[in-house]
Design a protein around this motif. Sequence first.
Motif, PDB file in Angstrom:
ATOM      1  N   ALA A 213      -7.661  -1.123  -0.270  1.00 24.08           N
ATOM      2  CA  ALA A 213      -6.622  -0.313  -0.403  1.00 24.08           C
ATOM      3  C   ALA A 213      -6.464  -0.175  -2.413  1.00 24.08           C
ATOM      4  O   ALA A 213      -6.469  -1.201  -2.728  1.00 24.08           O
ATOM      5  CB  ALA A 213      -5.301  -0.308   0.222  1.00 24.08           C
TER       6      ALA A 213
ATOM      7  N   ARG B  72       2.497   1.706  -3.241  1.00 23.10           N
ATOM      8  CA  ARG B  72       1.539   2.197  -4.658  1.00 23.10           C
ATOM      9  C   ARG B  72       1.504   3.631  -4.071  1.00 23.10           C
ATOM     10  O   ARG B  72       1.450   4.669  -5.110  1.00 23.10           O
ATOM     11  CB  ARG B  72       0.177   1.383  -4.343  1.00 23.10           C
ATOM     12  CG  ARG B  72       0.330   0.426  -5.427  1.00 23.10           C
ATOM     13  CD  ARG B  72      -1.147  -0.281  -5.512  1.00 23.10           C
ATOM     14  NE  ARG B  72      -1.747  -0.521  -4.316  1.00 23.10           N
ATOM     15  CZ  ARG B  72      -1.703  -1.886  -3.557  1.00 23.10           C
ATOM     16  NH1 ARG B  72      -0.711  -2.649  -4.191  1.00 23.10           N
ATOM     17  NH2 ARG B  72      -2.139  -1.930  -2.418  1.00 23.10           N
ATOM     18  N   ARG B  73       1.225   4.006  -2.934  1.00 16.50           N
ATOM     19  CA  ARG B  73       0.953   5.392  -2.446  1.00 16.50           C
ATOM     20  C   ARG B  73       2.011   6.473  -3.059  1.00 16.50           C
ATOM     21  O   ARG B  73       2.055   7.669  -3.532  1.00 16.50           O
ATOM     22  CB  ARG B  73       0.586   5.727  -1.197  1.00 16.50           C
ATOM     23  CG  ARG B  73      -0.869   5.171  -0.715  1.00 16.50           C
ATOM     24  CD  ARG B  73      -1.859   5.805  -1.509  1.00 16.50           C
ATOM     25  NE  ARG B  73      -1.570   7.097  -1.599  1.00 16.50           N
ATOM     26  CZ  ARG B  73      -2.630   8.112  -0.998  1.00 16.50           C
ATOM     27  NH1 ARG B  73      -3.457   7.882  -0.533  1.00 16.50           N
ATOM     28  NH2 ARG B  73      -2.239   9.491  -1.264  1.00 16.50           N
ATOM     29  N   THR B  74       3.421   5.942  -2.793  1.00 17.69           N
ATOM     30  CA  THR B  74       4.568   6.490  -2.954  1.00 17.69           C
ATOM     31  C   THR B  74       4.585   6.769  -4.573  1.00 17.69           C
ATOM     32  O   THR B  74       5.217   8.011  -5.138  1.00 17.69           O
ATOM     33  CB  THR B  74       5.700   5.839  -2.453  1.00 17.69           C
ATOM     34  OG1 THR B  74       5.615   5.404  -1.212  1.00 17.69           O
ATOM     35  CG2 THR B  74       6.876   6.915  -2.574  1.00 17.69           C
TER      36      THR B  74
ATOM     37  N   ASP C  20      -1.751   8.473   5.566  1.00 13.41           N
ATOM     38  CA  ASP C  20      -2.822   7.577   5.257  1.00 13.41           C
ATOM     39  C   ASP C  20      -2.109   6.186   5.721  1.00 13.41           C
ATOM     40  O   ASP C  20      -2.960   4.978   5.993  1.00 13.41           O
ATOM     41  CB  ASP C  20      -2.707   7.317   3.569  1.00 13.41           C
ATOM     42  CG  ASP C  20      -3.653   8.321   3.042  1.00 13.41           C
ATOM     43  OD1 ASP C  20      -4.441   9.071   3.721  1.00 13.41           O
ATOM     44  OD2 ASP C  20      -3.786   8.377   1.798  1.00 13.41           O
TER      45      ASP C  20
ATOM     46  N   TYR D 222       0.953  -1.152   0.040  1.00  8.38           N
ATOM     47  CA  TYR D 222       0.141  -0.087   0.156  1.00  8.38           C
ATOM     48  C   TYR D 222       0.905   1.161   0.002  1.00  8.38           C
ATOM     49  O   TYR D 222       0.808   2.036  -0.695  1.00  8.38           O
ATOM     50  CB  TYR D 222      -0.849  -0.002   1.300  1.00  8.38           C
ATOM     51  CG  TYR D 222      -1.917   1.149   1.307  1.00  8.38           C
ATOM     52  CD1 TYR D 222      -2.882   1.075   0.395  1.00  8.38           C
ATOM     53  CD2 TYR D 222      -1.726   2.030   2.578  1.00  8.38           C
ATOM     54  CE1 TYR D 222      -3.607   2.618   0.850  1.00  8.38           C
ATOM     55  CE2 TYR D 222      -2.426   3.056   2.597  1.00  8.38           C
ATOM     56  CZ  TYR D 222      -3.343   3.192   1.656  1.00  8.38           C
ATOM     57  OH  TYR D 222      -4.448   4.414   1.878  1.00  8.38           O
TER      58      TYR D 222
ATOM     59  N   THR E  73       0.326  13.624   3.036  1.00  9.52           N
ATOM     60  CA  THR E  73      -0.934  12.821   2.895  1.00  9.52           C
ATOM     61  C   THR E  73      -0.344  11.363   3.198  1.00  9.52           C
ATOM     62  O   THR E  73      -1.188  10.609   3.745  1.00  9.52           O
ATOM     63  CB  THR E  73      -1.385  13.034   1.549  1.00  9.52           C
ATOM     64  OG1 THR E  73      -0.931  14.275   1.350  1.00  9.52           O
ATOM     65  CG2 THR E  73      -3.053  13.170   1.779  1.00  9.52           C
ATOM     66  N   LEU E  74       0.821  11.162   2.568  1.00  9.94           N
ATOM     67  CA  LEU E  74       1.319   9.503   2.562  1.00  9.94           C
ATOM     68  C   LEU E  74       1.350   9.296   3.961  1.00  9.94           C
ATOM     69  O   LEU E  74       0.688   8.063   4.271  1.00  9.94           O
ATOM     70  CB  LEU E  74       2.546   9.548   1.675  1.00  9.94           C
ATOM     71  CG  LEU E  74       3.012   8.324   1.820  1.00  9.94           C
ATOM     72  CD1 LEU E  74       2.171   7.208   0.988  1.00  9.94           C
ATOM     73  CD2 LEU E  74       4.743   8.207   1.165  1.00  9.94           C
TER      74      LEU E  74
END
Lengths: 338, 327
Positions: B326, B14-16, B312, B11, B308-309
């Motif tokens: 996710a 992917r967010r990065t 989250d 997760y 935000t990362l």
Amino acid sequence: MTRALGRLVVVLVVVAAAAAPWLAPHGSSDQFADYLNAPPMRLHLLDTGGRWHRPFVHPLRLVDRLESRYVEDDSRRVPVRWFAGGHLWSTDAPDAPLLLLGADRLGRDVFSRLLFGARASVGVALAGTLGALLIGVLVGGLAGYAGGLADELAMQAADFVLILPAVYVVLALRATMPLVLEPARIFVLIATILALVGWPMAARGVRAIIAAERRRDYAAAARSLGAGHLRVLVRHLLPAARGFLAVQATLLVPSFILAEATLSFVGLGFVEPTPSWGTMLYEAARNVRDLGAFPWLLSPAAAIVLVALAVQLATAGDTGSGLLWRAGPGRARNLQID
Amino acid sequence: MTTAHRRLIGYAVRRTAFALVLVLLVSSAALVLVDLAPGDVTAELFAAGLGPEAIARERHRLGLDRPLADQYVTWLGRAVRLDLGTSLRYQRPVRDLLGERIGNTALLGACALAVATLVGLPLGVVTGSRRGWLPRAVRAASLTALSVPPLISSLLLALLAARTGWFPVGGTGLAEAGPGALASAATVAWHLTLPTLALALPFAATIERLQSDATAAALAEPHIQAARARGVGDGRLVWRHALRPALRSVAAIYGIIIGTLFSGSFAVEIVTAWPGLGRLMYDALVSRDIYLVAGCAAAGSVFLAAGTLASDVALAALDPRLRQDAP
């Protein structure tokens, strides 16, 4: 009770903006050379002898030019004239203007400018909100109705705009246009920029509602009776999003009023001599140390807080859950509308 | 490594990746937008009385006469190596300028967030679990504070400071600080008071309101009733049993708060002359310094994406339900 109070204030502000030329004692750029940085005048009912009169003011006399200190000249009474010359209230004497909230650096009436400024500030916020909701309905409605790839793309775009640093985007967009423009074009420009930044929340909400509604029996019934896609979407499904859009509007208007103030405050919004709450704050904060001496110059700040507070109160309950709803689990994916 | 751990890491990765794409897009867009804008950094030279040939020479030296695509490719090639070019206005590497300023913004933001949390959370727990005049007064105060955005709160605090002289109004005060690291740290902290309070005020109110609602909701849950039936005391119920589920919903708002905090910080920096990223971006825009604008936009989106990362991932760690669906 508080909701009614909040609504009343919102209505009053809009009416005041609309009726500014009549409610304001002076024009927005009338200057009174003897009243530079003059403090607010007090309305009197009793004269020095203790006798009652209709509301009147005393002219102000400058006693210290360096500190801009004024005293009331109580040897003269200047009665307030009602309903004269196209103004609700004004005075007869050109050397004793009615300055209910004092005067600014150039000797202009702060109260009148506040009223005229409401037209620019509230007006541009309303126009921006309308634009943002329109884009939101268009994008969200189509995405929710069509589903599939279009839906996926539209929501990705909304997500993308949503996590941009809003202030920087607004500044960058504004900076692509020439700095000096006439007020009407600035109005359109700011409203457009605000709409371009503010649509995603509306679009997500509308999309979630339409996607849920289109599976309902009444939509299928409308389809089977021969209604076209457009008719089903506009006449049957969109009305379900009305409540959501109303809440969204109340969230957007105060933040857009603030956005105008911020833009004008840094010199990228309206510019002098156009009165707006942002340009007035900019004028007030030119020299932060002067603020202590002329606090009435911050009346636009009070106006902005008043509007935001009134909107808060008017929608108490709606926005409370709205805030939680924005923050709910998986806010990026599964929005729940109650 | 358990499956849950692997999921959490996947997760985060992917967010990065999403954050990196965002940074690239935003800074490219900023570069293109500013290039589209009328005028450029050489406009001041005209005002300074230089002739058209001299200006053309200067533009050539800065590479502004090349086509946009060409400029963009050069910039991109350098940006990959974390070289964001040279500020046309300050004549210094953009990276150095950003490094100085983003530290100031981060300091201001972190202080404001800490103050907002330390004030807002406990107050929220109290107002969410008690009745009486005190919670009601706190609630009214925070509804008012919610309506006072950072631009206004910093102006009002500046007014207060100007009238009372309780704390200084502008800058970092480093110029007039005494010698020694301790003295300058004290001066900076002293000058940080006003911007921090101005920025923290609305967020303290937001956190208080959310924590209050969440505490009230958590106290109505059956497991609290069960605990009460077992004889758990009121204080323990509120501060232990209800706090954890209530914190989760407040933790969720931090992702949004960091974004708003960042926007608010811009206004506060302008009013209080705090030399942060916001002021730099503003200066860059006004002087049409394209590489600096692009750099600021990149730094701003990195800042925001990182915030935000972090929130989250923290949220995903707190709440297992989020990891399953996710993106």
